[in-house]
Write a protein that holds these residues in place. Structure first.
Motif: not given
Length: 265
Positions: A10, A31, A33-34, A76, A232, A234, A237, A249
């Motif tokens: 990103q 974005d 996440d979506r 979403q 990704s 990433r 969390p 990320t």
């Protein structure tokens, strides 16, 4: 066997992580996440310049480059089995055509896009409009551009629809499709991916993407025969972040593990 690794990032820092890990290319978006949206043109331009600089400095693979997601909106919810997520209005298609032209002019080596009909088949007129805009921009810049169809194919009703789409996209001049084989995780869709690889007749690359982890890559490639994987990479969390870690990320350890797993095949 060469298995190429593509990492979705990103930002410019994510690009640097992917390049230094040994990835073959990035898919640039925002974005995530979506599922990702088209990034700003100035970000594309910065990343294309940085990729070239890293290649020149031998801090990336010789052909490391930037491919850009062209997607005007995202919902979403999970899109599997929901083709309406990729059904676009005339205005949205025109916007994506402009975006494709702009990012190619900004230095993108490839564009990643697709569109569907409400019945879950390829919306070929929409795809051709975006494709032609990308090709015209590449021609103006006197270079080529790689065309990839994204995971809209996973919203199709069946593997038969996806294999038919592979054949259609090949005829439309596409170089690659990105798919999980219609599953939440590409590993679970390996059998469908194998059908898509067979349909491609080695004339179009099938890139496995969707919940891919480094530990999955050996089994995924063995079961599907894909030669490209997408993730990704990433940071999870809540995971520990080293004091000198890059501000992104994209996790250097996950990216390097994916490249190592692919390189061992």
């Amino acid at each position: 066997m060469t298995v190429r690794v593509e990492i979705a990032v990103q930002d410019e820092a994510g690009l640097e992580v992917a390049a230094r890990a040994g990835a073959h290319r990035i898919e640039l978006c925002v974005d995530l996440d979506r599922g990702g949206l088209t990034p700003p043109v100035d970000l594309v331009e910065r990343c294309a310049r940085r990729a070239s600089a890293l290649v020149a400095a031998q801090e990336a693979r010789p052909h490391f480059d930037v491919h850009v997601l062209i997607r005007s909106r995202a919902g979403q919810d999970d899109f599997l089995g929901r083709p309406e997520e990729f059904v676009y209005s005339d205005e949205e298609i025109a916007l994506m055509a402009r975006q494709a032209s702009e990012v190619v002019a900004a230095g993108a080596a490839g564009v990643v896009f697709a569109a569907l009909t409400p019945e879950g088949r390829l919306d070929l007129p929409a795809i051709e409009q975006v494709r032609d805009a990308a090709l015209e921009a590449a021609q103006s810049a006197m270079r080529s551009v790689t065309l990839t169809a994204h995971r809209a194919l996973d919203a199709m009703p069946s593997v038969e629809h996806r294999t038919e789409a592979v054949t259609t996209l090949l005829g439309a001049g596409f170089h690659r499709v990105l798919s999980s084989g219609g599953a939440a995780r590409a590993l679970d869709g390996a059998a469908d991916l194998a059908r898509m690889v067979e349909a491609s007749e080695a004339l179009l690359d099938v890139c496995a993407g969707g919940g891919v982890r480094p530990a999955d890559i050996e089994d995924l490639v063995r079961r599907s025969a894909v030669t490209d994987v997408h993730l990704s990479a990433r940071r999870r969390p809540g995971s520990l972040v080293e004091p000198d870690a890059p501000d992104t990320t994209t996790d250097p350890a996950i990216a390097a593990a994916a490249v190592d797993a692919a390189g061992a095949l």
